[in-house]
Design an enzyme around this catalytic site. Structure first.
Site, PDB file in Angstrom:
ATOM      1  CD  GLU A 193      37.849  42.759  31.322  1.00  0.00           C
ATOM      2  OE1 GLU A 193      37.242  41.749  31.288  1.00  0.00           O
ATOM      3  OE2 GLU A 193      37.659  43.969  31.996  1.00  0.00           O
ATOM      4  CD  GLU A 208      39.091  39.066  34.241  1.00  0.00           C
ATOM      5  OE1 GLU A 208      37.927  39.484  34.367  1.00  0.00           O
ATOM      6  OE2 GLU A 208      39.946  39.776  34.334  1.00  0.00           O
TER       7      GLU A 208
HETATM    8  C1  BGP Z   1      36.534  42.249  34.425  1.00  0.00           C
HETATM    9  C2  BGP Z   1      37.876  42.816  34.989  1.00  0.00           C
HETATM   10  C3  BGP Z   1      38.266  42.389  36.545  1.00  0.00           C
HETATM   11  C4  BGP Z   1      36.863  41.858  37.417  1.00  0.00           C
HETATM   12  C5  BGP Z   1      35.744  41.459  36.485  1.00  0.00           C
HETATM   13  C6  BGP Z   1      34.417  41.437  37.243  1.00  0.00           C
HETATM   14  O1  BGP Z   1      36.164  43.397  33.725  1.00  0.00           O
HETATM   15  O2  BGP Z   1      39.287  42.162  34.134  1.00  0.00           O
HETATM   16  O3  BGP Z   1      39.101  43.195  36.870  1.00  0.00           O
HETATM   17  O4  BGP Z   1      36.867  42.812  38.644  1.00  0.00           O
HETATM   18  O5  BGP Z   1      35.557  42.150  35.270  1.00  0.00           O
HETATM   19  O6  BGP Z   1      33.903  42.910  37.345  1.00  0.00           O
HETATM   20  P1  BGP Z   1      33.342  43.464  38.594  1.00  0.00           P
HETATM   21  O7  BGP Z   1      34.648  43.319  39.576  1.00  0.00           O
HETATM   22  O8  BGP Z   1      32.903  44.743  38.195  1.00  0.00           O
HETATM   23  O9  BGP Z   1      32.204  42.488  38.840  1.00  0.00           O
END
Ligand code: BGP
Length: 476
Positions: free
Chosen positions: A174, A375
């Site tokens: 990201e 993701e």
């Molecule tokens: C993205 C990241 C991840 C992850 C995901 C979910 O931005 O790359 O590392 O954690 O989001 O976010 P969260 O864990 O805050 O729900």
């Protein structure tokens, strides 16, 4: 239709999953200094460990000691791909050593061997919101040009070590988070002299865009190294793709949405996929009072170090508009106006499956390189029934609707390589540090107060996803 060799799998990040933060020579990293938080209370970054706080990355889901059991579970679901990251501070504890930590390297040898045993292709992120603490504290993270050299030493080490075990790599997770205030700590590591909420730090736009420029150069040099020395490698970039719609058809709002797409989504991928800063960057820098320090070698690296494929996370969409009266929604790293046609998760992230088809078409239209969703998923509360089962129908519903739209995107003609859903085995939340915000198909018996047996349990979504993979997405 998905391709025959479609890379079905799941995704994790070392600092949210591995635990073992100070074991076998690993140095502390920036996320190791982040406390737990919640939707209402931000995580804190501390310069030293404060015994009054809990630091969730220290133990996380303890993949470090459960990797065999965990990879066996992924294999049972039929995984073809496992996205994971290497903890830089496990290999170079301060980031500044000249020789790597052999114990850290040996750990990932074991993980990759275990994946290969089951025919699972590792997809490795070199930097997933994690940097050795010392680099952040002493050099101010990516603001320093010296960090590029430290990173390249790490990349050279892991490329050479795993040349026969890993084929697919991602440079920075990201990367566009570096444009956002929350990225100052989690992404670009500019923590020198700071202690406080992770979203409370306020670096200047000048610092933010200079640090990001150094990441672009490091990413491009990584790609060039791969192309020169390891022709079997494929290297991709990674964005958080925030699909952005105008709140209505007021032409001013159409322009605003277009500007948002350029500045927040395409800015980074134009550099990494096309190999040059885009035309609209000049206006953006001018508006933000940014004057970048760029060398001719930087320009050459960026031009020649373009990625082989593009990846992104997709969780949600937002609306933008000039009308400040509209309701706001939060989301993955950033928020916007509420969309009246959508519902939202328990954490307020708007659920928009059609947006993934829109994102895939928009990215493919622009770049014509293979794409991968690395993701996607639903952070939700799960309940363990008395008999140990977990009926996460809401998660199945979310994934089904997104995979359906991905399938339609392939029918639109998009070249889609694969899909790895986020947090396939429960892990610590990035934004809130919570365990109860769960994404996995595998439940981990671990709770926000640090208690739990670490036992793994299959949720209903485990069996559902196994069938999706078995039928190559025909049965959803
Ligand atoms: C993205 C990241 C991840 C992850 C995901 C979910 O931005 O790359 O590392 O954690 O989001 O976010 P969260 O864990 O805050 O729900």
């Amino acid at each position: 239709m998905f391709k025959e060799d479609f890379l079905w799998g799941g995704a994790t990040a070392a600092n949210q999953f591995e635990g073992a933060w100070n074991v076998d020579g690993k140095g502390p990293s920036i996320p190791d200094m982040c406390t737990n938080g919640s939707r209402e209370h931000s995580k804190l970054f501390t310069q030293t460990i404060n015994p009054e706080y809990l630091y969730p990355s220290h133990e996380a889901s303890d993949f470090y000691h459960h990797y065999k059991e965990d990879i066996a579970l992924l294999a049972e679901m039929g995984y073809r791909c496992f996205r994971m990251s290497i903890n830089w501070s496990r290999i170079f504890p301060t980031g500044m050593e000249k020789t790597p930590n052999e114990n850290g390297l040996a750990f990932y040898d074991k993980v990759f061997d275990e994946c290969r045993k089951y025919g699972i292709e590792p997809l490795v992120t070199l930097s997933h919101y994690e940097m050795p603490l010392a680099l952040g504290v002493e050099k101010d993270g990516w603001l320093s040009r010296e960090t590029i050299d430290c990173f390249m030493r790490y990349v050279e080490t892991v490329f050479e070590r795993y040349r026969d075990k890993v084929r697919y790599w991602i440079t920075f997770n990201e990367i566009n988070a570096g444009q956002m205030p929350i990225g100052d700590i989690i992404s670009t590591g500019m923590v020198k002299g700071y202690e406080g909420p992770i979203d409370g730090i306020r670096r200047t736009e000048q610092e933010r865009y200079q640090a990001l420029h150094h990441q672009f150069v490091a990413s491009a040099r990584t790609v060039r190294l791969a192309h020169r020395k390891y022709p079997q490698f494929r290297v991709g970039n990674m964005l958080t793709f925030i699909a952005c719609y105008p709140i209505n058809c007021d032409p001013d709002n159409i322009l605003l949405a277009n500007r948002y797409m350029q500045n927040m989504n395409w800015y980074c991928s134009d550099v990494q996929v096309k190999g040059a800063y885009p035309y609209y960057a000049t206006a953006m820098w001018r508006d933000k009072n940014v004057i970048l320090n760029v060398t001719s070698k930087d320009i050459e690296d960026i031009e020649k170090g373009t990625v082989d494929f593009m990846t992104f996370s997709y969780y949600m969409s937002i609306c933008v508009g000039k009308d400040g009266e509209k309701d706001k929604v939060s989301g993955n790293l950033t928020g916007g106006f509420k969309n009246p046609y959508l519902t939202a998760s328990d954490w307020g992230w708007q659920i928009d499956p059609v947006g993934i088809r829109y994102a895939l078409n928009a990215a493919y239209d622009r770049y014509h390189v293979p794409l991968m969703i690395v993701e996607n998923g639903l952070g939700a509360f799960d309940k363990v029934e008395a008999d140990g089962s977990i009926h996460d129908t809401y998660r199945i519903d979310y994934m089904r609707k997104h995979i359906e739209q991905m399938k339609l995107a392939t029918e639109d003609g998009v070249d889609l390589m694969g899909y790895t859903n986020w947090g396939c085995i429960d892990l610590v939340s990035l934004t809130t540090g919570e365990m109860r915000k769960r994404y996995g198909q595998v439940f981990v018996d671990k709770y926000d107060d640090g208690t739990g047996t670490m036992e793994r349990r299959r949720k209903d979504s485990f069996f559902w996803y196994r069938n999706v993979i078995r039928t190559n997405g025909m049965e959803l």
